[in-house]
Design a protein around this motif. Structure first.
Motif, PDB file in Angstrom:
ATOM      1  N   VAL A 166      -0.506   0.256  18.504  1.00 57.37           N
ATOM      2  CA  VAL A 166      -0.139  -0.872  17.642  1.00 57.37           C
ATOM      3  C   VAL A 166       1.360  -0.912  17.369  1.00 57.37           C
ATOM      4  O   VAL A 166       1.838  -1.806  16.668  1.00 57.37           O
ATOM      5  CB  VAL A 166      -0.911  -0.826  16.305  1.00 57.37           C
ATOM      6  CG1 VAL A 166      -2.390  -0.974  16.539  1.00 57.37           C
ATOM      7  CG2 VAL A 166      -0.597   0.448  15.522  1.00 57.37           C
TER       8      VAL A 166
ATOM      9  N   HIS B 168       0.197  -5.885  14.016  1.00 59.30           N
ATOM     10  CA  HIS B 168      -0.976  -5.852  13.148  1.00 59.30           C
ATOM     11  C   HIS B 168      -2.153  -6.556  13.820  1.00 59.30           C
ATOM     12  O   HIS B 168      -1.985  -7.485  14.616  1.00 59.30           O
ATOM     13  CB  HIS B 168      -0.639  -6.522  11.812  1.00 59.30           C
ATOM     14  CG  HIS B 168      -1.483  -6.048  10.677  1.00 59.30           C
ATOM     15  ND1 HIS B 168      -2.741  -6.527  10.460  1.00 59.30           N
ATOM     16  CD2 HIS B 168      -1.240  -5.134   9.701  1.00 59.30           C
ATOM     17  CE1 HIS B 168      -3.244  -5.944   9.395  1.00 59.30           C
ATOM     18  NE2 HIS B 168      -2.358  -5.090   8.902  1.00 59.30           N
ATOM     19  N   THR B 169      -3.366  -6.121  13.469  1.00 61.08           N
ATOM     20  CA  THR B 169      -4.562  -6.708  14.075  1.00 61.08           C
ATOM     21  C   THR B 169      -4.763  -8.165  13.695  1.00 61.08           C
ATOM     22  O   THR B 169      -5.475  -8.900  14.380  1.00 61.08           O
ATOM     23  CB  THR B 169      -5.807  -5.906  13.663  1.00 61.08           C
ATOM     24  OG1 THR B 169      -5.843  -5.825  12.225  1.00 61.08           O
ATOM     25  CG2 THR B 169      -5.762  -4.507  14.244  1.00 61.08           C
ATOM     26  N   ASP B 170      -4.124  -8.616  12.579  1.00 62.99           N
ATOM     27  CA  ASP B 170      -4.261 -10.026  12.189  1.00 62.99           C
ATOM     28  C   ASP B 170      -3.233 -10.927  12.870  1.00 62.99           C
ATOM     29  O   ASP B 170      -3.101 -12.105  12.538  1.00 62.99           O
ATOM     30  CB  ASP B 170      -4.160 -10.180  10.670  1.00 62.99           C
ATOM     31  CG  ASP B 170      -2.809  -9.726  10.121  1.00 62.99           C
ATOM     32  OD1 ASP B 170      -1.896  -9.431  10.932  1.00 62.99           O
ATOM     33  OD2 ASP B 170      -2.661  -9.659   8.891  1.00 62.99           O
TER      34      ASP B 170
END
Length: 837
Positions: free
Chosen positions: A251, A283-285
């Motif tokens: 990430v 970030h995953t969002d």
């Protein structure tokens, strides 16, 4: 720490430094590791129930400027700043004396008198009966968001001293041995309970720290991970995922992975024990999160890593603000550097303080060769007197009444004719700062004029010279129809024969573009009335075949012995190619400015927060594409609203850039726990160092509590706020402090800043505005003024805010007439809505 409600109100923080307090006898390897990690990142203080300092760590001494010897045993009011009200400390003491953890932002004062802000967590230390005996405060500098460190060193000193005292007493009196043994046994039991409580409290601090913390214990073949929620929240991984370094690398932004891996390998090889870097997480969002990462390790006796600590701080907002400012600066720099004219600033002793890059293009000298030099080193000696006279006129009137033409030295040793206009720039006190001028090359026109002047002795010679000149000469009488008495043969360049104009079959005005005729005629008559007999005009001519050509017309007015205007002589030069280039440049600049204006417009609040509870009307009218005014409305928590109206000195791109920086800094600093004055002090500290000299921001910032109607206002060098309590009552004016943002970087700004508290009833109206409202000028230079402003509000005060706003706009329009606004106008009206039901 802060004031006990029944003690002297002198809130601040302190404690002892060194090995640590001696009121805890034992420690564990785990606690030592945790204490070392926190101490690397945080400011720590321990006090007793009376607020007396028991312990401070080195970071506390470094931040406060006091030594440990100066702090230990002294009440923590020694670093009180005086910024917080008594209620602030009463609430804090009520919380911690009840045995509950307190968290808040506290302003302290260092030994040198400077102020600093700390994000503080205070944890009560409970005795065996559950009653708080001492308080542990862990702080981080919220300006820099530095590492959190906990200082748990030396918890056994007090116990050792007490044991030594008991031992001495045993030597003095054998009879007390049994009683002392019993007492010692009881104290050891209490200390054991305290150590267990301290461990639980540290775990609470670890879990609720404002920074992300990761702590790894390396054992024989296995690893134990400890991660708080904030760490996982920042990087966007679950706690299970975050225990795998490959997941963290996954990430991490691709451009940052190599640098982190390089530093991590140096740690593993034993070359370094800690490092810090700024990096990005994907970030995953979908967001890109900027963070400051600090990694530190502890090693065993053989040099192997036993403990590793990682602390991350989210700096995304700061990075975004830096990127926006850098982009704005690049756009503004491109605008200045690509100007076709020479822009320059002269000090009052005649030295160049600034010249635009076009100087080097037009005159050949490098910028360094010009800056600091006198204009007299470049202007032709025969033209120095007219330049001196022009500067004297500008000092008296504020600007050059007409352009000055002079010869200026080129790098190749020749002189070029230039024409300058400009004005005097003053500071807020009216003192002259410098003369700012705009110069353009008029060599071609002057050469044509000079050739004509030399040939006036003979008509044939005059015509011969004119034929070779790129300029057309025309002489017409100052009577109706402008009949032509002379025109040079090179009028044929435009497709007309001289006889056509001399006979009147083709009039001079018919050559002009129909959209320009009225303006040319107006300027001719206006200059004749003002007795201006030498001036330039720029307009379009139509050729015989219908082409449009831009011309530069140097007009010289002739008068008879009585002073009556008889003729106008025009020297007309085709400047179409230059004009097309200028128009393209203007279009590009206009597009850039419109884009900047659109960005600036999007920075205004798109909607009213809590609009079911407050009624708001706003007016924002910039005097140009880019404005220096600014207003904002934003929610603070669930029950508060921030209100801002501000005005940057100056106008245009520079003012817009400074205002964008101010908005960004203010929104970053505004929190539920911050008062308006505290926020403005921090904003001033952030932006003051980067503000251009002689620029400042007048601002009013308030926070409204929607539940109580209480509004806290801080006014810095701004127009007074107005509170309107309803018809029949005089308005209340909320005065301003003397200093605006950017004028002082130190204590003076904070000391002069005054915070006002007022309560708005349901029909009360709060009015915030900039001086563009009250200083709006009519055609006779008379200001709209505060009396007219208040009168416009009064006439509609009992109606809806939209009616009040329309009344003010109508009043300004009626006063100013057709005169354009010379300053930005901003007005914000706010009123509480009546509760439903």
């Amino acid at each position: 720490m802060a004031d006990h409600p029944n003690r002297d109100p002198s809130g601040a923080e302190t404690a002892t430094s060194g090995p640590g307090p001696t009121w805890i006898e034992e420690d564990t390897g785990l606690m030592a590791a945790l204490r070392s990690a926190v101490n690397l990142h945080a400011v720590v203080a321990i006090t007793d129930r009376e607020g007396t300092i028991l312990h401070v760590n080195d970071l506390f001494c470094e931040k406060s400027g006091y030594s440990a010897d100066e702090l230990v045993g002294v009440n923590h009011r020694i670093v009180k700043s005086g910024h917080h009200p008594q209620e602030f400390f009463q609430q804090m003491w009520s919380t911690i004396l009840d045995g509950r953890v307190w968290r808040g932002e506290v302003c302290n004062r260092a030994k040198d008198g400077s102020s600093y802000w700390m994000d503080t967590v205070i944890v009560p230390q409970l005795n065996a009966e559950g009653v708080p005996e001492r308080f542990v405060a862990i702080r981080t500098d919220i300006t820099r968001l530095k590492e959190v460190e906990a200082d748990l060193q030396g918890l056994t000193r007090d116990l050792d001293q007490r044991v030594e005292q008991r031992t001495a007493e045993l030597e003095r009196s054998q009879a007390e041995v049994n009683a002392l043994n019993l007492e010692l046994e009881a104290r050891v039991t209490r200390r054991t309970h305290q150590l267990e409580a301290a461990s639980s409290q540290f775990q609470l601090l670890f879990e609720h720290a404002p920074l992300g913390v990761s702590w790894v214990e390396f054992g024989e073949g296995d690893e134990v991970y400890h991660l708080n929620d904030r760490f996982c929240e920042i990087i966007g991984l679950s706690k299970t995922e975050a225990q795998d370094f490959e997941n963290i690398q996954g990430v991490s932004h691709p451009e940052d992975r190599a640098r982190q891996k390089e530093l991590q390998m140096k740690v593993r090889r034993g070359e370094i024990d800690r490092f810090s870097l700024e990096k990005r997480y994907l970030h995953t969002d979908g967001r890109t999160v900027w963070a400051n990462l600090t990694v530190a390790v502890m090693r065993d006796s053989e040099g192997r890593i036993a403990q590793q600590f990682a602390i991350i701080n989210d700096i995304t907002k700061r990075k975004r603000a830096e990127e926006q400012l850098a982009a704005s600066e690049r756009r503004f720099r491109a605008y200045v550097e690509n100007a076709s004219e020479i822009l320059y600033a002269l000090s009052m002793d005649g030295r160049f303080e600034y010249v635009s890059p076009s100087w080097e293009v037009k005159l050949g000298h490098t910028i360094d060769e010009v800056i600091g030099g006198s204009y007299m080193d470049f202007v032709h000696p025969d033209d120095l007197e007219k330049c001196r006279e022009g500067l004297e006129v500008a000092k008296k009137t504020g600007r050059l009444l007409q352009s000055i033409e002079y010869r200026i030295l080129h790098k190749d040793g020749t002189y070029r004719w230039h024409a300058s206009t400009g004005s005097i720039i003053r500071d807020e006190k009216g003192q002259i700062l410098y003369f700012f001028g705009v110069g353009r090359d008029v060599t071609a026109r002057r050469q044509a004029e000079e050739e004509l002047r030399r040939a006036l002795e003979g008509r044939e010679e005059l015509e011969r010279i004119i034929e070779k000149s790129p300029s057309v000469v025309i002489l017409w009488r100052a009577t109706e129809g402008w009949p032509v008495e002379f025109v040079s043969n090179n009028i044929r360049n435009f497709g007309y024969e001289p006889e056509e104009l001399l006979s009147g079959r083709v009039t001079f005005t018919s050559l002009m573009h129909e959209d320009d005729r009225e303006e040319v005629a107006r300027e001719v008559h206006q200059n004749a009335r003002r007795r201006i007999f030498d001036y330039d005009q720029h307009y379009r001519l139509l050729t015989r075949n219908g082409q449009i050509r831009w011309v530069d017309d140097r007009t010289i007015v002739r008068v008879d012995e009585s002073g009556r205007v008889t003729h106008h002589q025009g020297i007309i030069t085709d400047v179409t190619e230059r004009k097309i280039a200028e128009l393209r440049e203007d279009e590009r600049r206009e597009a850039d400015l419109r884009m900047a204006a659109e960005i600036q417009h999007h920075m205004l609040p798109a909607e009213v927060p809590h609009k079911d509870e407050i009624e708001v009307e706003s007016l924002y009218v910039p005097s140009s594409l880019l404005g220096g005014d600014y207003f904002d409305l934003f929610a603070i928590g669930d029950s508060k609203v921030g209100l801002v109206v501000a005005d940057v000195s100056g106008k245009g791109a520079s003012a817009a850039l400074i205002m964008a920086a101010c908005r960004t800094a203010l929104r970053m600093q505004a929190t539920e726990a911050s008062t308006p004055a505290e926020v403005l002090v921090q904003v001033n500290r952030i932006i003051q160092a980067d503000m251009p000299e002689n620029m400042f921001i007048s601002i009013i910032y308030g926070v409204m509590d929607l539940d109580s109607g209480v509004v806290m206002l801080a006014v810095a060098g701004h127009e007074p706020a107005i509170v309107w309590r309803g018809s029949g009552r005089d308005p209340e004016l909320i005065p301003s402090s003397t200093l605006a943002l950017g004028l002082d970087a130190g204590e003076l700004f904070g000391e002069t800043l005054v915070e006002h508290r007022l309560v708005l009833g349901e029909k009360d109206m709060l009015v915030l505005y900039t001086d563009g409202i009250t200083e709006a000028l009519d055609e006779q230079d008379e200001e709209f003024g505060r009396d007219r402003f208040l009168g416009a509000i009064r006439s509609a005060a009992d109606g809806a805010l939209s009616e009040v706003m329309q009344s003010v706009r109508n009043g300004i329009d009626a006063h100013c007439g057709h005169r354009d606004s010379s300053d930005d106008r901003t007005l914000l009206l706010l009123r509480r809505r009546a509760p439903h039901g």
